[in-house]
Scaffold this motif. Structure first.
Motif, PDB file in Angstrom:
ATOM      1  N   GLY A   8       1.295  -1.650  -0.214  1.00 29.53           N
ATOM      2  CA  GLY A   8      -0.024   0.310   0.120  1.00 29.53           C
ATOM      3  C   GLY A   8       0.996   1.436  -0.655  1.00 29.53           C
ATOM      4  N   SER A   9       2.497   1.090   0.096  1.00 24.65           N
ATOM      5  CA  SER A   9       3.161   2.605   0.390  1.00 24.65           C
ATOM      6  C   SER A   9       3.027   3.265  -1.009  1.00 24.65           C
ATOM      7  N   PHE A  10       2.969   2.336  -2.139  1.00 22.02           N
ATOM      8  CA  PHE A  10       3.206   2.909  -3.262  1.00 22.02           C
ATOM      9  C   PHE A  10       2.188   2.544  -4.426  1.00 22.02           C
ATOM     10  N   SER A  11       0.497   1.540  -3.353  1.00 18.91           N
ATOM     11  CA  SER A  11      -0.115   1.814  -4.564  1.00 18.91           C
ATOM     12  C   SER A  11      -0.926   2.616  -4.155  1.00 18.91           C
ATOM     13  N   THR A  12      -1.210   2.532  -3.243  1.00 13.31           N
ATOM     14  CA  THR A  12      -2.118   3.459  -2.654  1.00 13.31           C
ATOM     15  C   THR A  12      -1.839   5.608  -2.700  1.00 13.31           C
ATOM     16  N   ARG A  13      -0.612   5.657  -4.093  1.00 11.09           N
ATOM     17  CA  ARG A  13      -0.274   7.241  -4.243  1.00 11.09           C
ATOM     18  C   ARG A  13      -1.145   7.232  -5.309  1.00 11.09           C
ATOM     19  N   ARG A  14      -1.845   5.989  -5.968  1.00 12.18           N
ATOM     20  CA  ARG A  14      -2.497   6.236  -7.469  1.00 12.18           C
ATOM     21  C   ARG A  14      -3.964   5.887  -6.965  1.00 12.18           C
ATOM     22  N   ALA A  15      -4.881   6.238  -7.395  1.00  9.58           N
ATOM     23  CA  ALA A  15      -7.013   6.093  -7.483  1.00  9.58           C
ATOM     24  C   ALA A  15      -7.387   5.388  -8.914  1.00  9.58           C
ATOM     25  N   GLY A  16      -8.137   4.827  -8.546  1.00 16.52           N
ATOM     26  CA  GLY A  16      -9.365   4.845 -10.141  1.00 16.52           C
ATOM     27  C   GLY A  16      -8.870   3.889 -10.980  1.00 16.52           C
ATOM     28  N   VAL A  91     -11.539   8.517  10.099  1.00 21.07           N
ATOM     29  CA  VAL A  91     -10.766   7.853   8.764  1.00 21.07           C
ATOM     30  C   VAL A  91     -11.957   7.145   8.281  1.00 21.07           C
ATOM     31  N   GLY A  92     -12.940   6.730   8.329  1.00 23.37           N
ATOM     32  CA  GLY A  92     -13.546   5.628   7.987  1.00 23.37           C
ATOM     33  C   GLY A  92     -14.688   6.237   7.412  1.00 23.37           C
ATOM     34  N   ARG A  93     -14.430   7.918   7.526  1.00 18.06           N
ATOM     35  CA  ARG A  93     -15.628   8.740   6.936  1.00 18.06           C
ATOM     36  C   ARG A  93     -14.955  10.200   5.929  1.00 18.06           C
ATOM     37  N   MET A  94     -13.281   9.935   6.060  1.00 18.80           N
ATOM     38  CA  MET A  94     -12.974  10.186   5.323  1.00 18.80           C
ATOM     39  C   MET A  94     -12.411   9.424   3.989  1.00 18.80           C
ATOM     40  N   ALA A  95     -12.780   8.518   3.723  1.00 18.51           N
ATOM     41  CA  ALA A  95     -12.421   6.847   3.024  1.00 18.51           C
ATOM     42  C   ALA A  95     -14.169   7.351   1.948  1.00 18.51           C
ATOM     43  N   PHE A 107      -8.636  19.787  -0.276  1.00 19.38           N
ATOM     44  CA  PHE A 107      -9.106  21.278  -0.115  1.00 19.38           C
ATOM     45  C   PHE A 107      -9.227  21.266   1.765  1.00 19.38           C
ATOM     46  N   VAL A 108     -10.027  20.872   1.735  1.00 20.02           N
ATOM     47  CA  VAL A 108     -10.084  20.627   3.413  1.00 20.02           C
ATOM     48  C   VAL A 108      -8.823  20.254   4.512  1.00 20.02           C
ATOM     49  N   GLY A 109      -7.874  19.522   4.021  1.00 21.75           N
ATOM     50  CA  GLY A 109      -6.688  18.968   4.168  1.00 21.75           C
ATOM     51  C   GLY A 109      -6.646  18.032   5.177  1.00 21.75           C
ATOM     52  N   TYR A 110      -6.682  17.574   3.982  1.00 16.77           N
ATOM     53  CA  TYR A 110      -7.019  15.860   3.841  1.00 16.77           C
ATOM     54  C   TYR A 110      -5.534  15.103   2.999  1.00 16.77           C
ATOM     55  N   SER A 111      -5.409  14.545   3.402  1.00 12.58           N
ATOM     56  CA  SER A 111      -4.224  14.347   2.354  1.00 12.58           C
ATOM     57  C   SER A 111      -5.066  12.204   1.842  1.00 12.58           C
ATOM     58  N   GLN A 112      -4.961  12.845   0.606  1.00 13.71           N
ATOM     59  CA  GLN A 112      -5.656  11.419  -0.301  1.00 13.71           C
ATOM     60  C   GLN A 112      -4.615   9.543  -0.223  1.00 13.71           C
ATOM     61  N   VAL A 115      -5.366   8.437   3.663  1.00 11.12           N
ATOM     62  CA  VAL A 115      -6.440   8.462   4.059  1.00 11.12           C
ATOM     63  C   VAL A 115      -6.550   6.974   3.289  1.00 11.12           C
ATOM     64  N   ARG A 116      -5.592   6.886   1.822  1.00 13.80           N
ATOM     65  CA  ARG A 116      -5.899   5.710   1.358  1.00 13.80           C
ATOM     66  C   ARG A 116      -5.201   4.888   1.687  1.00 13.80           C
ATOM     67  N   PHE A 117      -4.566   5.004   2.703  1.00 11.84           N
ATOM     68  CA  PHE A 117      -3.031   3.848   2.722  1.00 11.84           C
ATOM     69  C   PHE A 117      -3.499   3.644   4.220  1.00 11.84           C
ATOM     70  N   VAL A 118      -4.407   3.976   4.889  1.00  6.84           N
ATOM     71  CA  VAL A 118      -5.105   3.792   6.123  1.00  6.84           C
ATOM     72  C   VAL A 118      -6.149   2.547   5.810  1.00  6.84           C
ATOM     73  N   SER A 119      -6.505   2.763   4.851  1.00  6.53           N
ATOM     74  CA  SER A 119      -8.188   3.124   4.712  1.00  6.53           C
ATOM     75  C   SER A 119      -7.379   1.062   3.679  1.00  6.53           C
ATOM     76  N   PHE A 120      -5.950   1.106   3.062  1.00  6.46           N
ATOM     77  CA  PHE A 120      -5.816   0.089   2.679  1.00  6.46           C
ATOM     78  C   PHE A 120      -4.994  -1.369   3.830  1.00  6.46           C
ATOM     79  N   CYS A 121      -4.396  -0.787   4.350  1.00  7.58           N
ATOM     80  CA  CYS A 121      -4.176  -1.589   5.639  1.00  7.58           C
ATOM     81  C   CYS A 121      -4.955  -1.946   6.391  1.00  7.58           C
ATOM     82  N   ALA A 122      -6.302  -1.172   6.719  1.00  7.66           N
ATOM     83  CA  ALA A 122      -7.260  -1.810   7.319  1.00  7.66           C
ATOM     84  C   ALA A 122      -8.152  -3.034   6.550  1.00  7.66           C
ATOM     85  N   ALA A 123      -7.934  -3.422   5.185  1.00 11.52           N
ATOM     86  CA  ALA A 123      -8.690  -4.009   4.338  1.00 11.52           C
ATOM     87  C   ALA A 123      -7.850  -5.041   4.286  1.00 11.52           C
TER      88      ALA A 123
END
Length: 313
Positions: A8-16, A91-95, A107-112, A115-123
């Motif tokens: 997840g350290s490198f895969s979550t740098r991209r989305a979609g 974190v779940g809501r921001m996901a 824009f509101v200050g959360y790093s995409q 958030v994706r990395f934490v969600s990926f680790c939880a998954a």
């Protein structure tokens, strides 16, 4: 979870689509490694174990299937509660926010990425629990369990159930497992039918089964479900007629293509696929059902729109 953090350290740098392709590539890399590094993964024979030789846990040996069932059911309940609790955390809501509108979340200050990395680790954590329970249940892991079929099955479960609701993947897993168990005993074309179900879900019910149920929640709260029973039952019955015809035609095509002769039992009938009458009969069912659905479908949609309109019950 450690592997999830690594990948997840490198895969979550991209989305979609890019993230999906990276995840697919990592999965195929691990599947190929299971055959290449046979000393570690066991090669084609896989890795076997014997749960009867495992240390006792609370006095239980897990040598009987019922004990294993209760163990899996317990962890399923615990993992479901933990996943639901995670979905209610910030974190779940921001996901969800990153999924729906990543630019606004940034824009509101959360790093995409975070958030994706934490969600990926939880998954990955919950996937590890599922993998451990799989090993306890089947007592063997092979390269087939790491291949594309396993990943595709999980995606089918999620999309059939609906990825927009918490209970969606759970409902999809129940439906997928039930159909897999029932259809595989009845026909060798069960994968084709699951694929058709997936396509129908994507085309006509993109929100999934859970999303379809949630769409009717306002109607249920307004106590207007009775208005939908007639149109829904009629449309469903005609759709069932069309489905019977399509399945009959597909099964006869499979029967003839396999070079078989004689008769074939389809539903409540015994038919001879190499004669003309069964083809005409099932084709007539397809035409009648399709025409009927085309006529009753808009009326069912109109009935739903009327029942969903705010006002008196």
């Amino acid at each position: 979870m450690a592997f999830a953090a690594l990948f997840g350290s490198f895969s979550t740098r991209r989305a979609g689509t890019v993230f999906s392709m990276i995840s697919l590539g990592v999965a195929e890399l691990m599947a190929a490694s299971s055959l290449i590094f046979d000393k570690f993964f066991g090669g084609e024979e896989g890795i076997t174990t014997n749960r009867s030789k495992a240390p006792l846990l609370l006095g239980l040996e897990f040598t009987r299937d019922r004990q294993v069932y209760y163990l899996i059911a317990f962890w399923l309940f615990v993992a479901t509660l933990a996943m639901y609790a995670f979905s209610r955390t910030p974190v779940g809501r921001m996901a969800n926010a990153v999924r729906d509108n990543p630019e606004r979340a940034e824009f509101v200050g959360y790093s995409q990425h975070r958030v994706r990395f934490v969600s990926f680790c939880a998954a990955g954590f919950f996937a590890g629990i599922a993998g451990g329970l799989f090993a306890v249940n089947y007592e063997i892991l092979t390269a087939e369990n790491m291949g594309l079929n396993a990943s595709g099955a999980v995606l089918l479960m999620a999309y059939i159930g609906g990825i927009g609701a918490f209970v969606g993947p759970i409902l999809g897993a129940v439906v997928f497992t039930f159909l897999q168990s029932m259809l595989s005993d009845y026909t060798g074309m069960w994968l084709l039918y699951l694929g058709i179900l997936f396509l129908a879900t994507v085309l006509f019910v993109p929100m999934g089964l859970a999303g379809l149920l949630m769409l009717h929640a306002p109607v249920w709260r307004a106590r207007r479900v009775g208005r939908l029973l007639g149109p829904y039952v009629l449309t469903g019955a005609l759709g069932f007629v069309a489905a019977v015809g399509i399945i009959g035609l597909l099964e006869m095509v499979h029967f003839v293509a396999a070079g078989r002769t004689g008769t074939r039992r389809l539903f409540w009938l015994v038919v001879a696929p190499r004669t003309l009458m069964p083809w005409l009969g099932f084709a007539a069912l397809v035409v009648a059902g399709a025409v009927g659905v085309r006529w009753t479908g808009p009326r069912a949609v109109a009935a739903f729109a009327e029942a969903s309109r705010p006002g008196r019950p």
